[in-house]
Design a protein around this motif. Structure first.
Motif, PDB file in Angstrom:
ATOM      1  N   ARG A 226       9.734  89.717 -38.491  1.00  0.00           N
ATOM      2  CA  ARG A 226       8.979  90.162 -39.293  1.00  0.00           C
ATOM      3  C   ARG A 226       9.127  90.948 -40.029  1.00  0.00           C
ATOM      4  O   ARG A 226       8.787  91.405 -41.453  1.00  0.00           O
ATOM      5  CB  ARG A 226       7.484  90.390 -38.600  1.00  0.00           C
ATOM      6  N   ALA A 229      12.127  90.529 -42.445  1.00  0.00           N
ATOM      7  CA  ALA A 229      11.230  90.158 -44.019  1.00  0.00           C
ATOM      8  C   ALA A 229      10.205  91.505 -44.952  1.00  0.00           C
ATOM      9  O   ALA A 229      10.608  91.010 -46.119  1.00  0.00           O
ATOM     10  CB  ALA A 229      10.089  88.862 -43.466  1.00  0.00           C
ATOM     11  N   GLN A 230       9.826  91.777 -44.447  1.00  0.00           N
ATOM     12  CA  GLN A 230       8.975  93.565 -44.564  1.00  0.00           C
ATOM     13  C   GLN A 230       9.839  93.938 -45.657  1.00  0.00           C
ATOM     14  O   GLN A 230       9.288  94.494 -46.798  1.00  0.00           O
ATOM     15  CB  GLN A 230       8.072  93.527 -43.850  1.00  0.00           C
ATOM     16  N   ARG A 231      10.603  94.012 -45.418  1.00  0.00           N
ATOM     17  CA  ARG A 231      12.002  94.785 -45.700  1.00  0.00           C
ATOM     18  C   ARG A 231      12.706  94.293 -47.516  1.00  0.00           C
ATOM     19  O   ARG A 231      12.903  94.787 -47.745  1.00  0.00           O
ATOM     20  CB  ARG A 231      13.292  95.571 -45.059  1.00  0.00           C
ATOM     21  N   ASP A 233      11.489  91.415 -48.648  1.00  0.00           N
ATOM     22  CA  ASP A 233      10.125  91.968 -49.525  1.00  0.00           C
ATOM     23  C   ASP A 233      10.112  92.968 -50.886  1.00  0.00           C
ATOM     24  O   ASP A 233       9.800  92.867 -52.001  1.00  0.00           O
ATOM     25  CB  ASP A 233       8.865  91.721 -48.551  1.00  0.00           C
ATOM     26  N   ARG A 234       9.910  94.097 -50.495  1.00  0.00           N
ATOM     27  CA  ARG A 234      10.604  95.809 -50.891  1.00  0.00           C
ATOM     28  C   ARG A 234      11.537  95.689 -51.879  1.00  0.00           C
ATOM     29  O   ARG A 234      11.549  96.538 -52.885  1.00  0.00           O
ATOM     30  CB  ARG A 234      10.161  96.649 -49.341  1.00  0.00           C
ATOM     31  N   ASN A 239      14.982  87.996 -54.109  1.00  0.00           N
ATOM     32  CA  ASN A 239      13.985  86.808 -55.384  1.00  0.00           C
ATOM     33  C   ASN A 239      13.887  85.815 -54.123  1.00  0.00           C
ATOM     34  O   ASN A 239      12.865  85.045 -54.384  1.00  0.00           O
ATOM     35  CB  ASN A 239      14.599  86.308 -56.291  1.00  0.00           C
ATOM     36  N   TRP A 240      14.841  85.233 -53.650  1.00  0.00           N
ATOM     37  CA  TRP A 240      14.638  84.408 -52.432  1.00  0.00           C
ATOM     38  C   TRP A 240      15.734  85.252 -51.000  1.00  0.00           C
ATOM     39  O   TRP A 240      16.665  85.359 -51.116  1.00  0.00           O
ATOM     40  CB  TRP A 240      15.404  83.668 -52.841  1.00  0.00           C
ATOM     41  N   TYR A 241      15.253  84.819 -49.938  1.00  0.00           N
ATOM     42  CA  TYR A 241      15.954  85.043 -48.798  1.00  0.00           C
ATOM     43  C   TYR A 241      15.348  84.136 -47.239  1.00  0.00           C
ATOM     44  O   TYR A 241      14.556  83.330 -47.600  1.00  0.00           O
ATOM     45  CB  TYR A 241      14.935  86.585 -48.502  1.00  0.00           C
ATOM     46  N   LYS A 262      11.109  82.598 -47.774  1.00  0.00           N
ATOM     47  CA  LYS A 262      10.866  83.494 -49.249  1.00  0.00           C
ATOM     48  C   LYS A 262      10.849  83.242 -50.131  1.00  0.00           C
ATOM     49  O   LYS A 262      12.341  83.702 -49.748  1.00  0.00           O
ATOM     50  CB  LYS A 262       9.415  84.075 -49.056  1.00  0.00           C
ATOM     51  N   THR A 263      10.344  82.575 -51.156  1.00  0.00           N
ATOM     52  CA  THR A 263      10.809  82.621 -52.395  1.00  0.00           C
ATOM     53  C   THR A 263       9.695  83.817 -53.173  1.00  0.00           C
ATOM     54  O   THR A 263       8.782  84.004 -52.995  1.00  0.00           O
ATOM     55  CB  THR A 263      10.492  81.393 -53.904  1.00  0.00           C
ATOM     56  N   LYS A 264      10.228  84.862 -53.865  1.00  0.00           N
ATOM     57  CA  LYS A 264       9.420  86.179 -54.081  1.00  0.00           C
ATOM     58  C   LYS A 264       8.914  85.969 -55.270  1.00  0.00           C
ATOM     59  O   LYS A 264       9.569  85.215 -56.128  1.00  0.00           O
ATOM     60  CB  LYS A 264      10.326  87.379 -53.984  1.00  0.00           C
TER      61      LYS A 264
END
Length: 264
Positions: A226, A229-231, A233-234, A239-241, A262-264
């Motif tokens: 988590r 993923a949060q980092r 996201d920032r 754009n995808w991870y 996730k795809t941002k």
């Protein structure tokens, strides 16, 4: 004999296939290649890549021409960047008359690391993978790095009068991105999400610091994935991870794992 025309060599690969099924990927694996990658501290660094090359194969053809993959690497200029990678994918697709082309580079990436208290230097090696896929003019690049880290179990720490079990974990970060993405960014994200980084060289004062700081930040694999993923996201260029964390449990006969995509 002199004056005779040499016999025509048969192109067996282009003959009809006995079983008319399309093949998703066919090619060569584990070619070794010198590689130059960008290094945030030093500018560039030299390493060695293990390379896989492939294309799709229509149902009508018996086989592909394996030698053409190796020929494509003759034009490789060693430096790994967007333009060289795109040129290699394009060359493979054209040489093999394929609709899709695939390239995978696996290579160690080295960073000079200072121990947290004594400052003692040591080289850390991180296994990296760059995957490229081309279909028509559409290209997808995925950069991945495996980062070892340390986790301290929050449950064990909470229920024990003395100590808690701790272990090494592997954080695998995969990302697609716009512009240029430093490997160092992904490595720092992974290390910051665990209880502690791991180090090549530690003196006694370093061991004390690492142990105490790790026990002050206990993490489940769920916490690590988590946090990473949060980092991600920032991060403005990602754009995808996909993040995968595996904890090699020290008191269990199994590993624990968690993943987020996730795809941002």
């Amino acid at each position: 004999m002199a004056g005779q025309t040499p016999p025509t060599m048969q192109d067996v690969q282009s003959a009809p296939a006995e079983v008319a099924l399309s093949i998703d990927r066919v090619g060569v694996k584990h070619l070794m290649l010198p590689l130059v990658v960008r290094d945030r501290a030093q500018g560039v660094q030299h390493t060695v890549a293990r390379v896989d090359l492939g294309v799709d194969l229509p149902a009508a053809f018996k086989g592909t021409h394996m030698s053409r993959f190796v020929e494509a690497l003759e034009n490789w200029k060693e430096e790994l960047d967007y333009h060289s990678f795109k040129a290699l994918l394009t060359d493979i697709r054209q040489r093999l008359s394929a609709r899709k082309a695939y390239v995978v580079f696996r290579f160690p990436y080295f960073l000079k690391q200072a121990s947290p208290k004594s400052g003692s230097p040591g080289w850390m090696s991180y296994e990296c993978t760059l995957t490229g896929e081309m279909a028509g003019e559409t290209m997808v690049f995925t950069l991945a790095v495996d980062v070892p880290a340390m986790t301290v179990c929050p449950c064990s720490l909470a229920i024990s009068d003395q100590g808690a079990h701790s272990q090494r974990a592997m954080v695998r970060v995969m990302a697609r991105f716009t512009g240029f993405l430093w490997l160092e960014d992904l490595i720092e994200i992974a290390e910051a999400s665990a209880s502690s980084p791991v180090y090549t060289l530690l003196k006694r004062e370093d061991e004390k610091h690492v142990t105490e700081s790790a026990f002050a930040k206990p993490t489940f694999v769920e916490d690590v994935v988590r946090g990473a993923a949060q980092r991600l996201d920032r991060h403005p260029q990602v754009n995808w991870y996909r993040v995968e964390v595996e904890s090699f449990e020290s008191i269990h006969a199994h590993s624990a794992f968690a993943s987020i995509e996730k795809t941002k």
